[in-house]
Design a protein around this motif. Structure first.
Motif, PDB file in Angstrom:
ATOM      1  N   ASN A   1       0.832  -1.216   0.000  1.00  0.00           N
ATOM      2  CA  ASN A   1       0.000   0.000   0.000  1.00  0.00           C
ATOM      3  C   ASN A   1       0.863   1.262   0.000  1.00  0.00           C
ATOM      4  O   ASN A   1       0.583   2.216  -0.717  1.00  0.00           O
ATOM      5  CB  ASN A   1      -0.934   0.012   1.207  1.00  0.00           C
TER       6      ASN A   1
ATOM      7  N   ILE B   1       0.878   4.247  -2.839  1.00  0.00           N
ATOM      8  CA  ILE B   1       0.561   5.631  -2.478  1.00  0.00           C
ATOM      9  C   ILE B   1       1.695   6.562  -2.897  1.00  0.00           C
ATOM     10  O   ILE B   1       1.457   7.641  -3.423  1.00  0.00           O
ATOM     11  CB  ILE B   1       0.271   5.741  -0.967  1.00  0.00           C
TER      12      ILE B   1
ATOM     13  N   SER C   1       1.258   9.729  -5.300  1.00  0.00           N
ATOM     14  CA  SER C   1       1.393  11.050  -4.718  1.00  0.00           C
ATOM     15  C   SER C   1       2.573  11.844  -5.273  1.00  0.00           C
ATOM     16  O   SER C   1       2.803  12.959  -4.869  1.00  0.00           O
ATOM     17  CB  SER C   1       1.517  10.945  -3.194  1.00  0.00           C
TER      18      SER C   1
END
Length: 111
Positions: A53, A57, A61
């Motif tokens: 995860n 991310i 991002s």
């Protein structure tokens, strides 16, 4: 929830524990003794998924800006990552008069 065979008792009977649907974490029954190995296995599963995860991310991002005059072929782009192509020309319809740019943005509009 699925049943999973995790052990055999002293008479050779198969013992089963419930496990979670998504990650297969071991869920001991109310009458089960605490098993450190089950806990550690659950923690390893959770730790591995958290790392996956985190990586996803970070990729999402941190968008990538493609400077004017360069390109990254679509086949070489990472799925799920945002790409912004910077250009000094207006690429949408309309007239050049409809583009409003702050003087602080440093964007040069070519006619």
């Amino acid at each position: 929830m699925k049943e999973e065979i995790i052990d055999v008792d002293e008479r050779g009977n198969l013992l089963a524990a419930e496990s979670t649907t998504n990650y297969g974490l071991i869920k001991p029954g109310q009458d089960d003794f605490y098993n450190v190995d089950d806990f550690n296995q659950n923690m390893d599963t959770i730790d591995k998924q958290l790392k996956v995860n985190e990586s996803q991310i970070k990729n999402l991002s941190s968008p990538y800006v493609i400077p004017e005059g360069t390109d990254i072929p679509v086949k070489d782009r990472i799925k799920g990552k945002m790409y912004f192509k910077v250009t000094s020309r207006q690429s949408s319809g309309g007239t050049i008069d409809s583009v409003k740019v702050s003087p602080n943005m440093g964007i040069k509009i070519q006619e």
